[in-house]
Design a protein around this motif. Structure first.
Motif, PDB file in Angstrom:
ATOM      1  N   THR A 278       0.984  -1.550  -0.073  1.00  0.00           N
ATOM      2  CA  THR A 278      -0.264  -0.165   0.363  1.00  0.00           C
ATOM      3  C   THR A 278       0.863   1.015   0.378  1.00  0.00           C
ATOM      4  N   LEU A 279       0.178   1.391  -0.854  1.00  0.00           N
ATOM      5  CA  LEU A 279       1.645   3.064  -0.988  1.00  0.00           C
ATOM      6  C   LEU A 279       1.087   4.412  -0.399  1.00  0.00           C
ATOM      7  N   THR A 280       2.329   4.890   0.607  1.00  0.00           N
ATOM      8  CA  THR A 280       2.080   5.357   1.801  1.00  0.00           C
ATOM      9  C   THR A 280       2.778   7.086   0.990  1.00  0.00           C
ATOM     10  N   GLN A 281       2.561   7.846   1.880  1.00  0.00           N
ATOM     11  CA  GLN A 281       3.306   9.300   1.062  1.00  0.00           C
ATOM     12  C   GLN A 281       4.938   9.547   0.713  1.00  0.00           C
ATOM     13  N   ALA A 282       5.112   8.317   2.281  1.00  0.00           N
ATOM     14  CA  ALA A 282       6.775   8.176   1.722  1.00  0.00           C
ATOM     15  C   ALA A 282       7.634   7.703   1.033  1.00  0.00           C
ATOM     16  N   ASP A 283       7.137   6.557   0.695  1.00  0.00           N
ATOM     17  CA  ASP A 283       7.161   5.931  -0.709  1.00  0.00           C
ATOM     18  C   ASP A 283       7.269   6.745  -2.135  1.00  0.00           C
ATOM     19  N   LEU A 284       6.152   7.372  -2.121  1.00  0.00           N
ATOM     20  CA  LEU A 284       6.215   8.169  -3.524  1.00  0.00           C
ATOM     21  C   LEU A 284       7.347   9.812  -3.347  1.00  0.00           C
ATOM     22  N   ALA A 285       7.700  10.160  -1.977  1.00  0.00           N
ATOM     23  CA  ALA A 285       8.044  12.045  -2.196  1.00  0.00           C
ATOM     24  C   ALA A 285       9.318  11.898  -2.942  1.00  0.00           C
ATOM     25  N   PRO A 286      10.447  10.362  -2.844  1.00  0.00           N
ATOM     26  CA  PRO A 286      11.049  10.754  -4.225  1.00  0.00           C
ATOM     27  C   PRO A 286      11.074  10.461  -5.252  1.00  0.00           C
ATOM     28  N   VAL A 287       9.847   9.652  -5.903  1.00  0.00           N
ATOM     29  CA  VAL A 287       9.119   9.501  -7.339  1.00  0.00           C
ATOM     30  C   VAL A 287       8.571  10.571  -7.646  1.00  0.00           C
ATOM     31  N   LEU A 288       7.826  11.327  -6.643  1.00  0.00           N
ATOM     32  CA  LEU A 288       7.481  12.397  -7.438  1.00  0.00           C
ATOM     33  C   LEU A 288       7.786  13.524  -7.428  1.00  0.00           C
ATOM     34  N   GLU A 289       9.277  13.308  -6.488  1.00  0.00           N
ATOM     35  CA  GLU A 289      10.036  14.694  -6.781  1.00  0.00           C
ATOM     36  C   GLU A 289      10.701  14.341  -8.406  1.00  0.00           C
ATOM     37  N   GLY A 290      11.393  13.029  -8.042  1.00  0.00           N
ATOM     38  CA  GLY A 290      11.882  13.220 -10.163  1.00  0.00           C
ATOM     39  C   GLY A 290      11.362  13.805 -11.215  1.00  0.00           C
ATOM     40  N   MET A 291       9.755  12.802 -10.520  1.00  0.00           N
ATOM     41  CA  MET A 291       8.627  13.114 -11.982  1.00  0.00           C
ATOM     42  C   MET A 291       8.579  14.811 -11.319  1.00  0.00           C
ATOM     43  N   LYS A 292       8.686  15.699 -11.126  1.00  0.00           N
ATOM     44  CA  LYS A 292       8.487  17.159 -10.962  1.00  0.00           C
ATOM     45  C   LYS A 292       9.921  17.177 -11.704  1.00  0.00           C
ATOM     46  N   GLN A 293      10.860  17.162 -11.991  1.00  0.00           N
ATOM     47  CA  GLN A 293      11.935  17.820 -12.175  1.00  0.00           C
ATOM     48  C   GLN A 293      12.001  17.426 -13.693  1.00  0.00           C
ATOM     49  N   HIS A 294      11.208  15.693 -13.980  1.00  0.00           N
ATOM     50  CA  HIS A 294      11.403  15.324 -15.043  1.00  0.00           C
ATOM     51  C   HIS A 294      10.360  16.272 -16.117  1.00  0.00           C
ATOM     52  N   LEU A 295       9.039  16.946 -15.339  1.00  0.00           N
ATOM     53  CA  LEU A 295       8.391  17.982 -15.936  1.00  0.00           C
ATOM     54  C   LEU A 295       8.961  19.292 -16.740  1.00  0.00           C
ATOM     55  N   MET A 296       9.889  19.640 -15.121  1.00  0.00           N
ATOM     56  CA  MET A 296      10.430  21.086 -15.282  1.00  0.00           C
ATOM     57  C   MET A 296      10.964  21.152 -16.495  1.00  0.00           C
ATOM     58  N   LYS A 297      12.476  19.474 -16.722  1.00  0.00           N
ATOM     59  CA  LYS A 297      13.203  20.139 -17.892  1.00  0.00           C
ATOM     60  C   LYS A 297      12.432  19.053 -19.458  1.00  0.00           C
ATOM     61  N   LYS A 298      11.152  19.014 -18.932  1.00  0.00           N
ATOM     62  CA  LYS A 298      10.226  19.254 -20.442  1.00  0.00           C
ATOM     63  C   LYS A 298       9.741  20.327 -21.158  1.00  0.00           C
ATOM     64  N   ASN A 299      10.060  21.568 -19.977  1.00  0.00           N
ATOM     65  CA  ASN A 299       9.159  23.185 -20.376  1.00  0.00           C
ATOM     66  C   ASN A 299       8.149  23.238 -19.599  1.00  0.00           C
ATOM     67  N   VAL A 300       7.819  22.990 -19.161  1.00  0.00           N
ATOM     68  CA  VAL A 300       6.463  22.409 -17.990  1.00  0.00           C
ATOM     69  C   VAL A 300       6.856  23.943 -16.705  1.00  0.00           C
ATOM     70  N   ALA A 301       5.852  24.437 -16.916  1.00  0.00           N
ATOM     71  CA  ALA A 301       5.878  25.591 -15.572  1.00  0.00           C
ATOM     72  C   ALA A 301       6.527  25.135 -14.059  1.00  0.00           C
ATOM     73  N   LYS A 302       6.850  25.830 -13.729  1.00  0.00           N
ATOM     74  CA  LYS A 302       7.473  25.219 -12.141  1.00  0.00           C
ATOM     75  C   LYS A 302       5.929  24.775 -11.148  1.00  0.00           C
ATOM     76  N   GLU A 303       5.460  25.925 -11.212  1.00  0.00           N
ATOM     77  CA  GLU A 303       4.472  25.980 -10.357  1.00  0.00           C
ATOM     78  C   GLU A 303       3.254  24.839 -10.575  1.00  0.00           C
ATOM     79  N   ILE A 304       2.805  24.558 -12.086  1.00  0.00           N
ATOM     80  CA  ILE A 304       2.174  23.798 -13.561  1.00  0.00           C
ATOM     81  C   ILE A 304       2.875  22.628 -12.410  1.00  0.00           C
ATOM     82  N   SER A 305       4.286  21.656 -13.148  1.00  0.00           N
ATOM     83  CA  SER A 305       4.916  21.227 -12.448  1.00  0.00           C
ATOM     84  C   SER A 305       4.358  20.011 -11.324  1.00  0.00           C
ATOM     85  N   GLU A 306       4.317  21.238  -9.765  1.00  0.00           N
ATOM     86  CA  GLU A 306       4.015  21.225  -8.622  1.00  0.00           C
ATOM     87  C   GLU A 306       3.062  20.816  -8.295  1.00  0.00           C
ATOM     88  N   LYS A 307       1.658  21.622  -8.777  1.00  0.00           N
ATOM     89  CA  LYS A 307       0.734  21.007  -8.763  1.00  0.00           C
ATOM     90  C   LYS A 307       0.459  19.390  -9.425  1.00  0.00           C
TER      91      LYS A 307
END
Length: 656
Positions: free
Chosen positions: A328-357
């Motif tokens: 069962t996924l927890t916030q601790a399990d998701l935190a590093p993966v979500l952070e990597g996804m956020k950085q990935h979206l920003m590298k794809k030219n998605v605005a920082k605020e939109i990436s975070e949301k």
């Protein structure tokens, strides 16, 4: 005081609700309740990461129980709302776990089984008696609410005591709710304020020093070398800079045309809209217009004869899925993966605020969800992110511009039966900041319309930029020479309406629409001057044009190269148009304006061929307005116009 609280399933079934005021009860019970608006306008569109949703004067906040697909919603901002939602979710799930499990399992049956059950008259999900199943919940909820409210009141009283001991008797005053939220001022805060004051003063000194340097040496007590002038606070200042600048300026020379005015041959040599061809007659000929159409990027025709531009395609490789045991996924399990996804979206030219949301919304959708043995956390996040991006990018309105045009023409012609009137042309306004390619992509849209048999009038309403009218004149000349279905030319299908420079753009647009109606044009494309989103006078002038002419479509033209700037541009353009067009409608309504609020109806993203797989601007723009991307420009010829498929954009964004 709490106004409204409800528990719903993500499928839209309301399990339980309670309203505490008549107004909230009436609003929550209506067909367009704030809760329904929350589900429709926020959750379905992938905006679950928003901290708050406002509708009809109510503020809503929510939390999920993803393992059961439940949504816990409250209305009204309270200091203890987060604690209430957490306790509400834990207690409700604990008390009714067996019933909820059975209910959720019934929702996961196939549609064929549901249709079969309906045809046989057996019980469906709509026959569940939630009132009876949760009859004990009302008393439990009342006790829970009283407990949390009492605890909040006690905490508020406790916060009042230390603040009262800090004040002297002369400053003492009866405590109030407002005072309870003001923290006592500590010595550390005083030191911080003093430090801030010193920093501000130092900054002012540095600014004065820079001003003295840029203004040259001064004499007297206010001169650049005087005590306290701040010159010594500017490291590495160069007192010779003004002299050097003056010498550099003197070195520049103007182009000298001679003592006499340039001759006609001199002017002809500078006219690059023509090309000189080696021939005995030495006459000038038009540019070879065949070079303006790329056969490889030319669109296709349907069986009905409609000309369709090509789809933008992206070839991506699929990533290997990681494996992990059931969990069962927890916030601790998701935190590093979500952070990597956020950085990935920003590298794809998605605005920082939109990436975070977007990433926060994906995280909220995954917490508490059980993953299978064949996939791990990375796979679950990638799948959820793909679904979220698809929801955001999926158009909420039709992107078939040709259908909208033909529908209006058909309705206009049907209304003219038995009358002497003429059909109303379909009008499109192109807006955007300076230099994004509004005029160029307007001409590409014009080529697409001409290929579909439309007569197009281009209105030159950029009366500010030098060469804007001449640029459109060259485009109209070229478009008039291009063939349609093998014809030698399309002369008469494209015309330019212009009144020169320095004129009122709103008036020119109005005259162009009237001219198009009188001369049986199908579409009027209105070019406007580029302007920065923060320039209020120019935004008011643009809103005046919109309010005066009530165009059928307002297209924002933006670049694919920008990230955060795209959000700022689009947000302010949309907000300014909505605010100023409604206000301008009253002043200019007699000229045809409706006085209604108008915003951006769609986007054209230019320079798409320069970003490869960094297509995040499409996500940012769609997220901000909720409006679709109609076309993307991807080249230098009239055929370099593409339409986006959501799956291709999602594939490009997720590509590693």
């Amino acid at each position: 005081m709490l106004d409204h609280c409800s528990i719903s399933h993500k499928g839209g079934v309301v399990l339980w609700s309670r309203s505490f005021t008549p107004a909230a009860s009436q609003t929550a019970g209506s067909s367009i309740s704030p809760v329904n608006s929350l589900i429709r306008d926020a959750l379905i569109e992938g905006r679950s990461a928003e901290s708050q949703f406002e509708k009809d004067g109510y503020a809503l906040k929510w939390t999920f129980a993803n393992d059961l697909g439940l949504i816990f919603v409250r209305i009204l901002q309270l200091s203890y709302v987060d604690e209430l939602l957490a306790a509400l979710k834990a207690l409700f799930v604990k008390l009714f776990q067996p019933f909820l499990t059975t209910f959720v399992a019934s929702l996961q049956t196939s549609s064929s089984a549901s249709l079969k059950a309906a045809s046989t008259g057996s019980e469906t999900i709509f026959s569940w008696d939630f009132a009876r199943a949760f009859e004990k919940w009302d008393s439990v909820f009342d006790n829970l609410l009283k407990t949390i409210e009492a605890k909040a009141a006690q905490d508020r009283k406790f916060r009042l005591k230390p603040s009262a001991s800090v004040h002297t008797p002369a400053e003492a005053s009866p405590p109030s709710d407002d005072q309870s939220t003001i923290p006592s001022q500590s010595n550390a805060a005083t030191v911080d304020e003093e430090q801030i004051a010193r920093n501000v003063q130092a900054l002012k000194n540095r600014l004065r020093g820079k001003g003295a340097i840029s203004g040259g040496a001064r004499k007297g007590p206010r001169g650049g070398g005087g005590a306290g002038s701040g010159l010594d606070s500017v490291p590495g200042s160069d007192s010779d800079t003004p002299a050097k600048s003056k010498k550099a300026a003197k070195a520049k020379t103007r182009r000298k045309w001679g003592d006499e005015a340039p001759s006609e041959s001199d002017m002809a040599s500078l006219d690059f809209s023509y090309v000189q061809v080696d021939s005995p007659s030495s006459e000038r000929t038009y540019t070879d217009v065949s070079a303006l159409v790329d056969q490889a990027s030319l669109g296709t025709r349907t069986s009905e004869g409609m000309y369709e531009v090509k789809d933008w395609e992206f070839g991506a490789t699929s990533a290997a899925n990681a494996t992990a045991p059931d969990k069962t996924l927890t916030q601790a399990d998701l935190a590093p993966v979500l952070e990597g996804m956020k950085q990935h979206l920003m590298k794809k030219n998605v605005a920082k605020e939109i990436s975070e949301k977007v990433v926060e919304g994906v995280g909220e959708d995954l917490v508490g969800r059980r993953i299978s043995g064949w996939g791990g956390t990375n796979t679950a996040v990638r799948t959820a992110l793909s679904a979220a991006l698809t929801r955001i990018l999926t158009p909420k309105t039709s992107t078939d511009l040709l259908l909208s045009i033909r529908t209006k023409i058909s309705e206009s012609q049907s209304s003219m039966i038995g009358s002497t009137g003429k059909k109303e042309p379909y009008s499109i306004v192109f807006v955007g900041v300076n230099g994004v390619g509004k005029s160029t992509n307007l001409s590409k849209v014009c080529f697409w319309l001409v290929q579909n048999g439309m007569r197009v009038l281009i209105a030159a309403c950029d009366t500010f930029r030098s060469g804007a009218v001449e640029q459109l004149r060259v485009h109209v000349r070229n478009l008039s020479m291009l063939g349609v279905n093998g014809a030698t030319d399309s002369k008469g299908r494209v015309e330019l309406y212009e009144r020169g420079y320095g004129k009122d753009a709103a008036g020119i647009a109005k005259e162009a629409i009237s001219y198009g109606k009188e001369h049986d044009f199908d579409v009027v494309l209105i070019d406007t001057a580029g302007r920065m989103q923060d320039n209020e006078p120019l935004m008011r002038a643009l809103a005046k044009l919109v309010a005066t002419n009530s165009p059928d479509k307002i297209l924002f033209v933006g670049e694919a190269l920008v990230g955060n700037e795209a959000v700022d541009q689009l947000t302010k353009f949309d907000r300014a148009l909505r605010d100023f067009s409604a206000a301008s409608g009253g002043a200019y309504g007699s000229g045809g304006g409706s006085g209604k609020e108008r915003g951006i109806d769609g986007m054209i993203v230019t320079k798409w061929d320069t970003v490869d797989d960094k297509v995040g601007a499409a996500l940012s723009m769609t997220y901000v307005t909720g409006q679709p991307i109609v076309f993307v420009g991807c080249g230098q010829t009239y055929t370099d116009l593409r339409q986006l498929r959501v799956s291709n954009v999602v594939q490009a964004i997720l590509d590693d």
